[in-house]
Design an enzyme around this catalytic site. Sequence first.
Site, PDB file in Angstrom:
ATOM      1  N   GLY A 297     -24.798 -14.745 -38.168  1.00  0.00           N
ATOM      2  CA  GLY A 297     -23.391 -14.940 -37.834  1.00  0.00           C
ATOM      3  C   GLY A 297     -22.904 -16.285 -38.310  1.00  0.00           C
ATOM      4  O   GLY A 297     -23.672 -17.206 -38.525  1.00  0.00           O
ATOM      5  N   SER A 308     -29.031 -29.797 -48.072  1.00  0.00           N
ATOM      6  CA  SER A 308     -30.358 -29.960 -48.673  1.00  0.00           C
ATOM      7  C   SER A 308     -31.078 -28.624 -48.802  1.00  0.00           C
ATOM      8  O   SER A 308     -31.811 -28.381 -49.772  1.00  0.00           O
ATOM      9  CB  SER A 308     -31.190 -30.927 -47.833  1.00  0.00           C
ATOM     10  N   HIS A 376     -38.565 -17.707 -18.968  1.00  0.00           N
ATOM     11  CA  HIS A 376     -39.689 -18.632 -18.850  1.00  0.00           C
ATOM     12  C   HIS A 376     -39.244 -20.023 -18.397  1.00  0.00           C
ATOM     13  O   HIS A 376     -39.910 -20.662 -17.588  1.00  0.00           O
ATOM     14  CB  HIS A 376     -40.423 -18.735 -20.186  1.00  0.00           C
TER      15      HIS A 376
END
Length: 442
Positions: A297, A308, A376
């Site tokens: 997206g 770069s 988590h």
Amino acid sequence: MTVFKKVLRRVTEYLITFHLKAFKVKKKYLHLLASPNIRKHFHVHSRMMNGGPEPPLDRIMHFLESIFTSTDVSVLSSESKCKQFCNFYSHLPEEEKMIFLKLLSQHYGVNQNSERGEAILLKAEERLRNSLISQYQTLFSKIGRIEGGVKFLVDMRADILTHLPSVSCDKEVAHMRTLNTTIRDLLALWFSVGFLKLRRITWESPCDMVQKVSDYEAVHPIRNWTDLKRRVGPYRRCFVFTHKSMPREPSIITSQPAAVKQDENSYNADSDSSSEDPLRITTAVFYSITSTQKASGESLDRPLLLESEITGLKAVMEQETSNVLELFKGVLSTTNWVTNQVLCTEMKNPLMRLCARYLYIEKRRGYALNSVANFHLGNGAVMWRINWLADTSMRGLNQSCGMMVNYRYFLDNTMENSRRYLETHYIEAPEELVSIATQSDS
């Protein structure tokens, strides 16, 4: 004699009130002094003023205040508070338990203003509580006791959540939401930590349990029995949760085989030996290894590719184009780029950076956008490391460009990590991962 008793009573009440104010005890507890069981403990106030131990009434009041004024920011903090409550009450002397129960029942129920109003309100509260128990809640409670009953209710709730968006009538929506909430609350009660038992699965475990590990493995599908034997064999740790009250129907909440690492850079500690060599195990396994999702997206606050990275990709891509981003997406639509070593090298930096950015920076309501990361982190894990080309299977490349992320649990810090994430949205991660996520051209 009557006048003397009145004067003595006034003097006693004044002295007791003075002691209570001296220790900043709330006025709502003053009427409790009418109880002889509580009044007899006030002789210790003089000891307290001289540095003696805190009197039982004050100690109990302070504890209850701390319990009922603190907020539950997570399941861990809620369970911790419940354990504190149970431990405090269990260790009270028998004569102080009645003080505890009186304070608890009179000041942490529904607010009441008078003894008569209190009695009426308590009766009304009991009638209301009984009337609010729906007929289907009673039925569901019984269904949960039969074999296959819990799975039936889980499937029924899944049907409710699936069809609820299509209901247009507000009244019907309200009824359906109440039905869903009832099932959800029952499941939350049944699957609380106290009712779950953690079991390790090995090749010697019961056959039906090993088969369930094979059926429910979500991260890496198990190909055959040889693969399954390797997953639960040496240098591997696989655990499942089973429900204590339903021994005939084990409920696998999580089943993610994970290797015990032989070294910090090894992600596949496979072994053909039938036993483990303790000398080869140098570090503990990360709790789980989970696939990330592709970051895609262009409606983001920063460009997907850095200048770069664009320069490097232009140099190795065979097609001449000014729109490197579109060509980059085209390359990712297939899995052929993995076999091109030069192209694969140039793809590593942008993909690792986008993965770290997706997991660490992208948020939903302040929390991690990725649902696995949110799970988590909410449990107190550390977003430990992103692994380049850790899963080069067709499924792994299509789901996450072959990348995987480790969430590591340091048991001494899980409570604090969970609290910080839930309260302040802070994600605990090593500096190296944060650096990758925040790379820029400047």
